[in-house]
Write a protein that holds these residues in place. Structure first.
Motif, PDB file in Angstrom:
ATOM      1  N   MET A  95       0.810  -1.216   0.000  1.00  0.00           N
ATOM      2  CA  MET A  95       0.000   0.000   0.000  1.00  0.00           C
ATOM      3  C   MET A  95       0.842   1.263   0.000  1.00  0.00           C
ATOM      4  N   SER A  96       2.115   1.149   0.323  1.00  0.00           N
ATOM      5  CA  SER A  96       2.963   2.331   0.394  1.00  0.00           C
ATOM      6  C   SER A  96       3.137   3.001  -0.962  1.00  0.00           C
ATOM      7  N   ASN A  97       2.866   2.237  -2.052  1.00  0.00           N
ATOM      8  CA  ASN A  97       3.041   2.822  -3.380  1.00  0.00           C
ATOM      9  C   ASN A  97       1.771   3.511  -3.877  1.00  0.00           C
ATOM     10  N   LEU A  98       0.766   3.636  -3.029  1.00  0.00           N
ATOM     11  CA  LEU A  98      -0.454   4.341  -3.390  1.00  0.00           C
ATOM     12  C   LEU A  98      -0.526   5.674  -2.662  1.00  0.00           C
ATOM     13  N   SER A  99      -0.735   6.751  -3.413  1.00  0.00           N
ATOM     14  CA  SER A  99      -0.887   8.062  -2.794  1.00  0.00           C
ATOM     15  C   SER A  99      -2.301   8.197  -2.247  1.00  0.00           C
ATOM     16  N   ARG A 100      -2.523   9.234  -1.454  1.00  0.00           N
ATOM     17  CA  ARG A 100      -3.869   9.470  -0.910  1.00  0.00           C
ATOM     18  C   ARG A 100      -4.883   9.633  -2.031  1.00  0.00           C
ATOM     19  N   ARG A 101      -4.543  10.401  -3.061  1.00  0.00           N
ATOM     20  CA  ARG A 101      -5.478  10.611  -4.163  1.00  0.00           C
ATOM     21  C   ARG A 101      -5.762   9.308  -4.893  1.00  0.00           C
ATOM     22  N   LYS A 118      -5.724   6.375  -3.636  1.00  0.00           N
ATOM     23  CA  LYS A 118      -6.611   5.588  -2.774  1.00  0.00           C
ATOM     24  C   LYS A 118      -8.053   6.050  -2.930  1.00  0.00           C
ATOM     25  N   ASP A 119      -8.232   7.364  -3.019  1.00  0.00           N
ATOM     26  CA  ASP A 119      -9.578   7.912  -3.210  1.00  0.00           C
ATOM     27  C   ASP A 119     -10.158   7.456  -4.547  1.00  0.00           C
ATOM     28  N   ILE A 120      -9.311   7.461  -5.577  1.00  0.00           N
ATOM     29  CA  ILE A 120      -9.738   7.014  -6.900  1.00  0.00           C
ATOM     30  C   ILE A 120     -10.124   5.538  -6.855  1.00  0.00           C
ATOM     31  N   LEU A 121      -9.319   4.747  -6.162  1.00  0.00           N
ATOM     32  CA  LEU A 121      -9.582   3.311  -6.059  1.00  0.00           C
ATOM     33  C   LEU A 121     -10.925   3.042  -5.375  1.00  0.00           C
ATOM     34  N   ILE A 122     -11.224   3.825  -4.343  1.00  0.00           N
ATOM     35  CA  ILE A 122     -12.497   3.661  -3.650  1.00  0.00           C
ATOM     36  C   ILE A 122     -13.658   3.964  -4.588  1.00  0.00           C
ATOM     37  N   LEU A 123     -13.537   5.040  -5.364  1.00  0.00           N
ATOM     38  CA  LEU A 123     -14.591   5.403  -6.311  1.00  0.00           C
ATOM     39  C   LEU A 123     -14.799   4.297  -7.346  1.00  0.00           C
ATOM     40  N   ASN A 181      -3.562  11.670 -15.164  1.00  0.00           N
ATOM     41  CA  ASN A 181      -2.171  11.422 -14.795  1.00  0.00           C
ATOM     42  C   ASN A 181      -2.071  10.354 -13.708  1.00  0.00           C
ATOM     43  N   GLU A 182      -2.980  10.433 -12.737  1.00  0.00           N
ATOM     44  CA  GLU A 182      -2.984   9.442 -11.652  1.00  0.00           C
ATOM     45  C   GLU A 182      -3.326   8.057 -12.203  1.00  0.00           C
ATOM     46  N   MET A 183      -4.242   8.008 -13.156  1.00  0.00           N
ATOM     47  CA  MET A 183      -4.646   6.731 -13.735  1.00  0.00           C
ATOM     48  C   MET A 183      -3.490   6.067 -14.477  1.00  0.00           C
ATOM     49  N   LYS A 184      -2.679   6.877 -15.163  1.00  0.00           N
ATOM     50  CA  LYS A 184      -1.520   6.324 -15.868  1.00  0.00           C
ATOM     51  C   LYS A 184      -0.553   5.667 -14.882  1.00  0.00           C
ATOM     52  N   LEU A 185      -0.326   6.348 -13.755  1.00  0.00           N
ATOM     53  CA  LEU A 185       0.559   5.798 -12.733  1.00  0.00           C
ATOM     54  C   LEU A 185      -0.004   4.511 -12.151  1.00  0.00           C
ATOM     55  N   MET A 186      -1.301   4.496 -11.914  1.00  0.00           N
ATOM     56  CA  MET A 186      -1.937   3.317 -11.337  1.00  0.00           C
ATOM     57  C   MET A 186      -1.964   2.155 -12.323  1.00  0.00           C
ATOM     58  N   GLN A 187      -2.161   2.463 -13.601  1.00  0.00           N
ATOM     59  CA  GLN A 187      -2.202   1.410 -14.609  1.00  0.00           C
ATOM     60  C   GLN A 187      -0.855   0.705 -14.734  1.00  0.00           C
ATOM     61  N   ASN A 188       0.216   1.424 -14.453  1.00  0.00           N
ATOM     62  CA  ASN A 188       1.554   0.852 -14.599  1.00  0.00           C
ATOM     63  C   ASN A 188       2.047   0.124 -13.355  1.00  0.00           C
ATOM     64  N   ASN A 189       1.430   0.388 -12.198  1.00  0.00           N
ATOM     65  CA  ASN A 189       2.020  -0.118 -10.957  1.00  0.00           C
ATOM     66  C   ASN A 189       1.081  -0.906 -10.043  1.00  0.00           C
ATOM     67  N   MET A 190      -0.105  -1.274 -10.527  1.00  0.00           N
ATOM     68  CA  MET A 190      -1.075  -1.876  -9.621  1.00  0.00           C
ATOM     69  C   MET A 190      -1.138  -3.395  -9.645  1.00  0.00           C
ATOM     70  N   HIS A 212      -9.410  -3.085   2.404  1.00  0.00           N
ATOM     71  CA  HIS A 212      -9.558  -3.103   3.868  1.00  0.00           C
ATOM     72  C   HIS A 212      -8.579  -2.126   4.515  1.00  0.00           C
ATOM     73  N   GLU A 213      -7.354  -2.091   4.026  1.00  0.00           N
ATOM     74  CA  GLU A 213      -6.344  -1.182   4.580  1.00  0.00           C
ATOM     75  C   GLU A 213      -6.744   0.278   4.351  1.00  0.00           C
ATOM     76  N   ILE A 214      -7.300   0.558   3.179  1.00  0.00           N
ATOM     77  CA  ILE A 214      -7.740   1.923   2.889  1.00  0.00           C
ATOM     78  C   ILE A 214      -8.883   2.317   3.819  1.00  0.00           C
ATOM     79  N   SER A 215      -9.832   1.401   4.002  1.00  0.00           N
ATOM     80  CA  SER A 215     -10.975   1.675   4.874  1.00  0.00           C
ATOM     81  C   SER A 215     -10.530   1.898   6.309  1.00  0.00           C
ATOM     82  N   ALA A 216      -9.495   1.165   6.721  1.00  0.00           N
ATOM     83  CA  ALA A 216      -9.004   1.284   8.091  1.00  0.00           C
ATOM     84  C   ALA A 216      -8.359   2.639   8.337  1.00  0.00           C
TER      85      ALA A 216
END
Length: 230
Positions: free
Chosen positions: A1-7, A9-14, A40-49, A79-83
């Protein structure tokens, strides 16, 4: 989870809450950022998730969706994001911070913002939000701006565009909030004007050997740009 920024994480929840693909524009409005920021955030997530048990898929004309690769790992991530939510709620424990956040969202948005969005983002009750909105209205009134409420649509600031920029820049300058220094704020300002003013300030600062921080420089340039732009 350390490789996910706050934003991110918010995108992932949505994305996880939607059964259908969602557009960058919709997520941008929900999170109070620009479409470009979301893409821009989606590009980063697509490459590293892959390592988090899921992939972000993009469907032309429809938007983004999640493809689960490892259900167990993906569930653990959610679960970690929700916590983290109770801890994140502490960011909005202060009333001034909430009022500032609400103002920023409303002033940068061209369409209506649903009340439910503020409740979900700041983790506050409806009564708390209603009290905060009273302060928001008082501040807007100082700039001859009105907060319009429409059932089933939400709230929206109406009034002179110059006064909107002035209100935003004054909040930025007075509160010195780094959260305001984002590209979304600069969308309200002529980029060429902002660039020229910033260059002039830098020249004067260097000439007279004045010490100024980067954020103060940005704040000052933004404030002057708003005052000059009409």
């Amino acid at each position: 989870m350390s490789n996910l920024s706050r934003r991110q994480k918010d995108i992932l929840i949505l994305l996880s809450k939607s059964k259908e693909p969602v557009t960058a524009g919709w997520m941008a409005k929900e999170l109070g950022v620009s479409d470009r920021t979301i893409r821009n955030e989606m590009k980063l997530m697509q490459n590293n998730m892959d390592s988090n048990g899921f992939q972000i898929e993009s469907t032309r004309g429809l938007g983004y969706s999640i493809k689960v690769l490892d259900a167990g790992l993906f569930s653990k991530v959610l679960h970690e994001i929700s916590a983290e939510e109770p801890q994140l709620a502490g960011d909005f424990a202060d009333k001034d911070t909430r009022v500032l956040y609400i103002l920023r969202r409303l002033l940068l948005e061209t369409d209506f913002v649903k009340i439910e969005s503020f409740i979900d983002e700041m983790y506050v009750s409806l009564s708390t939000l209603q009290n905060d909105l009273k302060d928001v209205k008082k501040i807007l009134n100082q700039y001859h701006l009105k907060l319009i409420n429409r059932p089933h649509y939400g709230s929206k600031v109406e009034g002179d565009e110059y006064m909107k920029r002035l209100c935003l820049s004054n909040l930025l300058l007075e509160r010195n909030q780094e959260a305001f220094l984002k590209e979304e704020c600069l969308q309200l300002i002529d980029p060429e004007l902002f660039k020229k003013i910033k260059e002039i300030i830098v020249q004067k600062v260097n000439k007279y050997k004045i010490e100024i921080s980067d954020i103060s420089l940005e704040n000052l340039a933004t404030h002057i740009s708003c005052l000059l732009q009409n």
